[in-house]
Each structure stands twice: as C-alpha cells, then as structure tokens.
Design an enzyme around this catalytic site. Structure first.
Site, PDB file in Angstrom:
ATOM      1  N   HIS A 166      62.420 102.479 -17.809  1.00 22.61           N
ATOM      2  CA  HIS A 166      62.107 103.806 -17.262  1.00 22.61           C
ATOM      3  C   HIS A 166      60.918 104.438 -17.969  1.00 22.61           C
ATOM      4  O   HIS A 166      60.253 105.316 -17.411  1.00 22.61           O
ATOM      5  CB  HIS A 166      63.332 104.719 -17.374  1.00 22.61           C
ATOM      6  CG  HIS A 166      63.196 106.001 -16.606  1.00 22.61           C
ATOM      7  ND1 HIS A 166      63.281 106.066 -15.237  1.00 22.61           N
ATOM      8  CD2 HIS A 166      62.956 107.273 -17.021  1.00 22.61           C
ATOM      9  CE1 HIS A 166      63.118 107.319 -14.833  1.00 22.61           C
ATOM     10  NE2 HIS A 166      62.920 108.076 -15.898  1.00 22.61           N
ATOM     11  N   HIS A 217      59.267 114.799  -7.251  1.00 21.80           N
ATOM     12  CA  HIS A 217      60.084 115.888  -7.780  1.00 21.80           C
ATOM     13  C   HIS A 217      59.894 117.141  -6.944  1.00 21.80           C
ATOM     14  O   HIS A 217      58.773 117.471  -6.541  1.00 21.80           O
ATOM     15  CB  HIS A 217      59.707 116.200  -9.231  1.00 21.80           C
ATOM     16  CG  HIS A 217      60.389 115.311 -10.229  1.00 21.80           C
ATOM     17  ND1 HIS A 217      61.722 115.429 -10.545  1.00 21.80           N
ATOM     18  CD2 HIS A 217      59.930 114.271 -10.962  1.00 21.80           C
ATOM     19  CE1 HIS A 217      62.055 114.516 -11.436  1.00 21.80           C
ATOM     20  NE2 HIS A 217      60.987 113.788 -11.708  1.00 21.80           N
TER      21      HIS A 217
END
Length: 385
Positions: free
Chosen positions: A313, A339
């Site tokens: 990640h 986002h």
C-alpha cells in the site's frame, strides 16, 4: 396557553396524588405522550409544554417513542442495511461486536448522551484498545447515530467529541523512483507491471487486482476504475464497488507505464475483454497472501533499500506523492486518488514544499540571469562612452 374556559390550547396538566404535576400532549399520530418527568409547580409543567409546542410548530419535534429502541438492535440493523462492500460490512460488524456492543448495547438511542459517548471512548483507550481501532469505532458510532437523526429518533448526534474520529499514525514511507524500478527488477516478471502501476497510478490493491482488459485503454493512456476485489474473512474473493463513490474514475497513465502494461497484458492477462489484468501464478484472482509468498516481499523490499515493513500500500503513497510533487492541486489529487474528501489528499500536500523549492530555485536562476544581462548592458554602455 389557556383559553377563556381555562382549558389549554396545547397539551394538558393534571395534579397527581403526590402533589406534583404531570404534563402530557398528543403527538402527530394522535397518541398521548407523557413528559419524562413530573414537575413541582404547575407553572413548570406549562413552560415545558410551551417549549414542546414551539418545537412542533417549527418542525423540530422528535417522537420520544422512536428513541426507545436499544442501540445494539439499531446498530446491527444499520450494518445489515448499509450500502457497502461485503468486506467493509465484515469490518463494521467486527468493530460493533468488539468495541461498541459490549459497552453500549442496551442504551436506548434517546439516552445516548455526549457524556456517555466520551466515557465509552475513554474506556476503550484505558483497556488498551489502539487509537486506530478506537477512532474507527467512534466513526462507525457517529455514522449510525447520524442515521438515527435522519430517522427522527434523536434530535442531534451525541458523537460530538472534537478529533475523536481521527488518529495520529506514523507517516508511511514512500519509495523513490530508482527504488521503484529496483523493486520491479527484483520481482518475478508476472508482478513487475503491478508494482509500477501501483507506484505511478496510486490505485489501491483491491482496485488493481480487479482491473480487466476492457478497463485498460492504452491508446488513450487511461485506466478505468469501476470495481474492487476484496477477500472476506472466510477467504472468498468478492467483487464490490470502490471504497467511495469518487473511486469510480479514470486515471491517466504516464508514458513510462504504457509499454509495460501492453507487454503484461499479452503475456499474463486473462483472455477476452473481461479477462483479469493481474492474476496469480495459477490463474484466477490474485490473493495478497500468495503475492507476498511468491515475491518474498518482506525480504525483497529490504534488499532493494526500502525500510523493513514497507507495505504494498505504500506504493500508493508513492504514486500520490509523485503526483503532488508534479504540481497536482488538492482537487486533482482527490480525483486521482478516488477520495471524496480533502482530508486524505492534504496528507500529500507537504510534498508541494519540494515543488515550491524547485519554483524558488527557478525564480532565483531567472533573477540571476536577468541581473547578469543587465550588468552586461551597463558594461557595454560604459565602454561605448
């Protein structure tokens, strides 16, 4: 308020054998509701009814009967009905079962106060629950109670503790461009494009392994993100939506990645437009555990100069960091990252410090060149005179 005959226009008051006064009124459904407490003076009961009448006239009245449901029952129903991926639902259920239900299950919605929420949160931390899990549990409780407000069960959300839904975590490392390519070279050929795609697009693991051939437009140099693949606690791979609505997006590919992906699709992609782009060595959806074993990830990252504990990640952090350094605005970062809020995008804005330094250095060089040119002109004028 009373009329000429002495009867109240709204509600009624009666004197109890104890000498105290009880106030009651009819709700919108015609059912009589009694004040939660009795009053020492009749005037106090009248004032309570007057305040309540004002709330009803303004549309602010909340049916107290709706708030009598227990939090445990309401929360379990909320988790079952909430629109989210199966993996997220499992995470919510775990948070609820371990961190909320043992402490607040029997509390009625109407009786869940901010003070009680504050005590619950402090208890979690005192019991050794991590700040991360405590913050996640608080955010879940906040979401459940926000729905209770929308349902008219409570007047306002009792989760009003500033900063309780946030937690401070150590800043994650990110790889330099040479380290990304060193990592690529150290991995089996099957996974090289996956690493570059993570580092240069910023897609999440679940978004990457869910990509299909039809999602890749190499001519237009764009990846289309429509779905995510997640592994349940039972090991099943399930398809779901991206983490947020903003996660459905197109992500432009840098030129350095286009040829790599083209080669990968031909060598390792499943056949057909719906074929998976990234697969395991035995075919099928790529599982995180298999990927780590086949790449010897823990040892390999250290071998190429990355810190121990560098996660896959963290390549997403790398991609977002590079995008920020390249001059992407907050809104541009939000879109590329998928986002809906600015909070995550702002994490990478400190990278703009490096960009700002580059701008300052360029400005300084321009000033120096201009001054040097001006000095040369003055020297030429002096020589001519």
């Amino acid at each position: 308020m009373a009329n000429k005959r002495g009867h109240r226009r709204f509600g009624s008051i009666r004197k109890l054998p104890s000498g105290r006064y009880q106030a009651s009124y009819l709700g919108d459904d015609g059912q009589r509701r009694v004040a939660p407490e009795t009053f020492e003076r009749k005037r106090d009961a009248e004032q309570w009814l007057s305040v309540l009448e004002g709330e009803m006239l303004r549309g602010d009245w909340t049916d107290p009967y709706l708030g009598e449901v227990e939090l445990g029952e309401y929360g379990r129903q909320w988790i079952a009905e909430h629109r989210c991926s199966r993996r997220t639902r499992e995470e919510y259920a775990s948070l609820w079962r371990l961190h909320i239900e043992p402490f607040l299950s029997t509390v009625e919605l109407a009786n869940l106060s901010t003070e009680r929420v504050r005590t619950w949160r402090a208890s979690l931390l005192a019991l050794g629950r991590s700040e991360d899990r405590t913050a996640k549990a608080y955010r879940l409780l906040h979401a459940v109670m926000a729905t209770a407000v929308d349902d008219g069960r409570v007047k306002r959300n009792p989760c009003r503790i500033k900063g309780a839904g946030q937690h401070r975590t150590p800043e994650r490392p990110f790889a330099s461009v040479p380290q990304v390519f060193a990592l690529r070279a150290a991995l089996p050929r099957r996974y090289r494009a996956l690493v570059l795609a993570a580092a240069f697009t910023g897609l999440r693991w679940g978004e990457l392994i869910a990509l299909r051939r039809c999602d890749v437009d190499l001519a237009a140099k764009v990846l289309r993100v429509h779905r995510s693949l997640g592994q349940t606690q039972g090991g099943e791979m399930v398809v779901g939506p991206p983490k947020s609505e903003a996660g459905v997006r197109g992500v432009a590919l840098p030129d350095v990645l286009v040829d790599e992906l083209a080669e990968h699709v031909e060598c390792f992609g499943e056949p057909g437009p719906a074929g998976l782009l990234f697969t395991g060595s035995r075919g099928g959806a790529l599982r995180r555990g298999n990927f780590h074993r086949e790449t010897a990830w823990t040892k390999t990252v250290v071998k190429v100069g990355l810190p121990a504990g560098f996660h896959f990640h963290d390549l997403r952090h790398t991609g977002n960091q590079l995008a920020s350094i390249s001059g992407a605005s907050t809104k541009e970062l939000m879109r590329r990252m998928g986002h809906a809020s600015m909070r995550a995008a702002l994490i990478y804005q400190h990278a703009s410090d490096e960009r700002d330094r580059a701008i300052a250095d360029s400005l300084s060089a321009h000033v120096e060149r201009s001054r040097a040119a001006d000095d040369d002109e003055e020297d030429d004028d002096a020589a001519a005179s």
